[in-house]
Design a protein around this motif. Structure first.
Motif, PDB file in Angstrom:
ATOM      1  N   LYS A 142       0.170   4.628  -1.520  1.00  0.00           N
ATOM      2  CA  LYS A 142      -0.341   5.998  -1.374  1.00  0.00           C
ATOM      3  C   LYS A 142      -1.806   5.967  -0.943  1.00  0.00           C
ATOM      4  O   LYS A 142      -2.522   5.005  -1.224  1.00  0.00           O
ATOM      5  CB  LYS A 142      -0.168   6.787  -2.671  1.00  0.00           C
ATOM      6  CG  LYS A 142      -0.859   6.180  -3.850  1.00  0.00           C
ATOM      7  CD  LYS A 142      -0.720   7.049  -5.076  1.00  0.00           C
ATOM      8  CE  LYS A 142      -1.621   6.485  -6.161  1.00  0.00           C
ATOM      9  NZ  LYS A 142      -1.659   7.228  -7.365  1.00  0.00           N
TER      10      LYS A 142
ATOM     11  N   GLN B 229      -8.929   8.386   2.382  1.00  0.00           N
ATOM     12  CA  GLN B 229      -7.839   8.369   3.374  1.00  0.00           C
ATOM     13  C   GLN B 229      -7.128   9.721   3.404  1.00  0.00           C
ATOM     14  O   GLN B 229      -6.773  10.219   4.467  1.00  0.00           O
ATOM     15  CB  GLN B 229      -6.852   7.240   3.057  1.00  0.00           C
ATOM     16  CG  GLN B 229      -7.468   5.857   3.276  1.00  0.00           C
ATOM     17  CD  GLN B 229      -6.676   4.733   2.646  1.00  0.00           C
ATOM     18  OE1 GLN B 229      -5.644   4.943   2.018  1.00  0.00           O
ATOM     19  NE2 GLN B 229      -7.187   3.510   2.782  1.00  0.00           N
TER      20      GLN B 229
ATOM     21  N   GLY C 250     -14.980  -0.560  -0.605  1.00  0.00           N
ATOM     22  CA  GLY C 250     -13.693  -0.852  -1.231  1.00  0.00           C
ATOM     23  C   GLY C 250     -12.837   0.383  -1.453  1.00  0.00           C
ATOM     24  O   GLY C 250     -11.750   0.289  -2.026  1.00  0.00           O
ATOM     25  N   SER C 251     -13.287   1.536  -0.961  1.00  0.00           N
ATOM     26  CA  SER C 251     -12.530   2.778  -1.194  1.00  0.00           C
ATOM     27  C   SER C 251     -11.445   3.003  -0.138  1.00  0.00           C
ATOM     28  O   SER C 251     -10.725   3.991  -0.197  1.00  0.00           O
ATOM     29  CB  SER C 251     -13.489   3.970  -1.217  1.00  0.00           C
ATOM     30  OG  SER C 251     -14.216   3.983  -0.003  1.00  0.00           O
TER      31      SER C 251
ATOM     32  N   THR D 180     -11.992   1.528   5.908  1.00  0.00           N
ATOM     33  CA  THR D 180     -11.542   0.891   7.143  1.00  0.00           C
ATOM     34  C   THR D 180     -10.166   1.417   7.532  1.00  0.00           C
ATOM     35  O   THR D 180      -9.931   1.807   8.671  1.00  0.00           O
ATOM     36  CB  THR D 180     -11.468  -0.643   6.971  1.00  0.00           C
ATOM     37  OG1 THR D 180     -12.721  -1.092   6.472  1.00  0.00           O
ATOM     38  CG2 THR D 180     -11.153  -1.333   8.280  1.00  0.00           C
TER      39      THR D 180
ATOM     40  N   ARG E  19     -19.311  -7.604  10.899  1.00  0.00           N
ATOM     41  CA  ARG E  19     -18.080  -8.160  10.346  1.00  0.00           C
ATOM     42  C   ARG E  19     -16.880  -7.960  11.255  1.00  0.00           C
ATOM     43  O   ARG E  19     -15.794  -7.621  10.821  1.00  0.00           O
ATOM     44  CB  ARG E  19     -17.815  -7.545   8.984  1.00  0.00           C
ATOM     45  CG  ARG E  19     -18.890  -7.949   7.995  1.00  0.00           C
ATOM     46  CD  ARG E  19     -18.587  -7.396   6.650  1.00  0.00           C
ATOM     47  NE  ARG E  19     -18.410  -5.956   6.716  1.00  0.00           N
ATOM     48  CZ  ARG E  19     -17.755  -5.250   5.820  1.00  0.00           C
ATOM     49  NH1 ARG E  19     -17.199  -5.847   4.812  1.00  0.00           N
ATOM     50  NH2 ARG E  19     -17.654  -3.950   5.938  1.00  0.00           N
TER      51      ARG E  19
ATOM     52  N   LYS F 284     -17.592   4.882  -1.045  1.00  0.00           N
ATOM     53  CA  LYS F 284     -18.142   3.611  -1.505  1.00  0.00           C
ATOM     54  C   LYS F 284     -17.326   2.410  -1.004  1.00  0.00           C
ATOM     55  O   LYS F 284     -16.163   2.565  -0.600  1.00  0.00           O
ATOM     56  CB  LYS F 284     -18.264   3.598  -3.022  1.00  0.00           C
ATOM     57  CG  LYS F 284     -16.974   3.735  -3.752  1.00  0.00           C
ATOM     58  CD  LYS F 284     -17.263   3.859  -5.234  1.00  0.00           C
ATOM     59  CE  LYS F 284     -15.969   4.109  -5.974  1.00  0.00           C
ATOM     60  NZ  LYS F 284     -16.184   4.447  -7.364  1.00  0.00           N
TER      61      LYS F 284
ATOM     62  N   ILE G 247       0.873  -1.175   0.000  1.00  0.00           N
ATOM     63  CA  ILE G 247       0.000   0.000   0.000  1.00  0.00           C
ATOM     64  C   ILE G 247       0.905   1.218   0.000  1.00  0.00           C
ATOM     65  O   ILE G 247       1.606   1.475   0.985  1.00  0.00           O
ATOM     66  CB  ILE G 247      -0.946  -0.021   1.216  1.00  0.00           C
ATOM     67  CG1 ILE G 247      -1.916  -1.195   1.073  1.00  0.00           C
ATOM     68  CG2 ILE G 247      -1.688   1.295   1.364  1.00  0.00           C
ATOM     69  CD1 ILE G 247      -2.927  -1.335   2.174  1.00  0.00           C
TER      70      ILE G 247
HETATM   71  N1  ATP Z   1      -4.240   3.184   0.164  1.00  0.00           N
HETATM   72  C1  ATP Z   1      -4.486   1.975  -0.344  1.00  0.00           C
HETATM   73  N2  ATP Z   1      -3.784   1.507  -1.405  1.00  0.00           N
HETATM   74  C2  ATP Z   1      -4.022   0.291  -1.921  1.00  0.00           C
HETATM   75  N3  ATP Z   1      -4.940  -0.572  -1.410  1.00  0.00           N
HETATM   76  C3  ATP Z   1      -5.671  -0.161  -0.350  1.00  0.00           C
HETATM   77  C4  ATP Z   1      -5.481   1.123   0.246  1.00  0.00           C
HETATM   78  N4  ATP Z   1      -6.329   1.235   1.294  1.00  0.00           N
HETATM   79  C5  ATP Z   1      -7.016   0.083   1.351  1.00  0.00           C
HETATM   80  N5  ATP Z   1      -6.631  -0.752   0.370  1.00  0.00           N
HETATM   81  C6  ATP Z   1      -7.144  -2.103   0.076  1.00  0.00           C
HETATM   82  O1  ATP Z   1      -8.430  -1.941  -0.495  1.00  0.00           O
HETATM   83  C7  ATP Z   1      -9.304  -2.948  -0.013  1.00  0.00           C
HETATM   84  C8  ATP Z   1     -10.512  -2.296   0.605  1.00  0.00           C
HETATM   85  O2  ATP Z   1     -10.105  -1.519   1.703  1.00  0.00           O
HETATM   86  P1  ATP Z   1     -11.074  -1.268   2.937  1.00  0.00           P
HETATM   87  O3  ATP Z   1     -11.540  -2.568   3.494  1.00  0.00           O
HETATM   88  O4  ATP Z   1     -10.391  -0.341   3.857  1.00  0.00           O
HETATM   89  O5  ATP Z   1     -12.250  -0.553   2.169  1.00  0.00           O
HETATM   90  P2  ATP Z   1     -13.679  -0.201   2.724  1.00  0.00           P
HETATM   91  O6  ATP Z   1     -14.084   1.069   2.061  1.00  0.00           O
HETATM   92  O7  ATP Z   1     -13.677  -0.225   4.207  1.00  0.00           O
HETATM   93  O8  ATP Z   1     -14.534  -1.364   2.159  1.00  0.00           O
HETATM   94  P3  ATP Z   1     -15.884  -1.941   2.800  1.00  0.00           P
HETATM   95  O9  ATP Z   1     -16.926  -0.874   2.632  1.00  0.00           O
HETATM   96  O10 ATP Z   1     -16.128  -3.164   1.976  1.00  0.00           O
HETATM   97  O11 ATP Z   1     -15.583  -2.244   4.240  1.00  0.00           O
HETATM   98  C9  ATP Z   1      -8.531  -3.776   0.994  1.00  0.00           C
HETATM   99  O12 ATP Z   1      -8.099  -4.944   0.348  1.00  0.00           O
HETATM  100  C10 ATP Z   1      -7.345  -2.912   1.352  1.00  0.00           C
HETATM  101  O13 ATP Z   1      -6.206  -3.702   1.632  1.00  0.00           O
END
Ligand code: ATP
Length: 267
Positions: free
Chosen positions: A53, A58, A78-79, A82, A114, A76, A51
């Protein structure tokens, strides 16, 4: 709290939209994790996970959370939501000397269903950063003795569904005064689901004991970058007021008299 934050988030969105439209001529360089204030230990841990950037959510949320602001964020699935709260949460816990009242965890991450996944993410980052933090996951199906054992390990971070909180309080596994003395950060992950799953009473059992200085983060998924529809804003403001997560004085401006009445009725 929410208003200041949202204003800043909307500003970022405006800037991004302007970039999208104006695009190619003057592409601004995206800020790095270092530039948004992330600790080198976390940056090293992230690069081990490939990871490099921050994602847009974030880039906006991490500095605000590090500053100590309460944040309501929607982005959304996967953005990277978390991690948008997890990185600054971990950083605050391992770098700031907060109250070390180990009768209760310093951070609560409440999730609708979850919890396992969030615990695994936090644990792997803690391991990679090589810092002394402990995360524990509780489930409402656990017996009081198991809850006691889990919390007896003096965790820094508790991940659970809201249903566990009243159980911990009613069985004496957690004392209200311990929560008030220790809680520094409360995360409501998937806040819209938490509120729609009928967890309101469980959340209230906790909010009664949240100290004034506790930082509150509400994260939720959305098909849009940051919610700005009238309907969503109203829902959030109502939730914040109803759950008494806004503990300081706030001024709320509404576009219409009708919205003013609806807010008043919701409170
Ligand atoms: N800055 C980043 N660069 C690359 N990959 C990232 C980055 N931040 C998170 N990810 C990856 O993207 C995926 C989704 O991240 P995360 O679970 O934080 O998203 P989310 O918005 O919380 O999703 P959900 O709504 O499904 O919980 C994970 O596999 C994580 O490892």
């Amino acid at each position: 709290m929410a208003e200041v934050t949202e204003q800043e988030l909307l500003e970022e969105k405006k800037n991004r939209d302007a970039e999208d439209v104006g695009g190619n001529e003057e592409e601004e360089e995206e800020l790095s994790f270092e530039e948004i204030g992330l600790d080198p230990r976390l940056i090293r841990a992230l690069s081990k996970k490939n990871i490099q950037k921050p994602t847009p959510i974030q880039r906006v949320a991490i500095p605000l959370i590090l500053e100590g602001k309460d944040v309501v964020a929607r982005a959304k699935t996967g953005s990277g939501k978390t991690f948008a709260y997890l990185f600054p949460l971990l950083q605050k816990l391992f770098s700031e000397r907060g109250p070390k009242n180990k009768a209760a965890p310093n951070a609560f991450i409440l999730v609708p269903t979850r919890e396992l996944c969030q615990q695994a993410k936090a644990s792997s980052l803690i391991e990679l950063c090589r810092v002394q933090l402990k995360v524990v996951q509780l489930m409402s199906s656990m017996a009081a003795s198991d809850l006691r054992t889990a919390l007896g390990g003096l965790p820094d971070i508790l991940v659970s569904t809201p249903g566990c909180i009243p159980k911990c309080l009613s069985t004496g596994v957690l004392q209200p005064s311990s929560i008030s003395g220790a809680l520094q950060i409360l995360v409501l992950d998937e806040a819209d689901l938490l509120l729609s799953y009928g967890y309101e009473d469980d959340l209230r059992a906790l909010t009664a004991h949240i100290p004034r200085h506790c930082q509150c983060l509400l994260m939720s998924a959305s098909s849009r970058y940051i919610s700005c529809s009238t309907c969503d804003k109203l829902l959030y403001i109502l939730a914040l007021l109803k759950l008494e997560l806004v503990q300081k004085k706030v001024l709320i401006f509404t576009n219409t008299i009708d919205m003013g009445f609806r807010l008043n009725a919701g409170n």
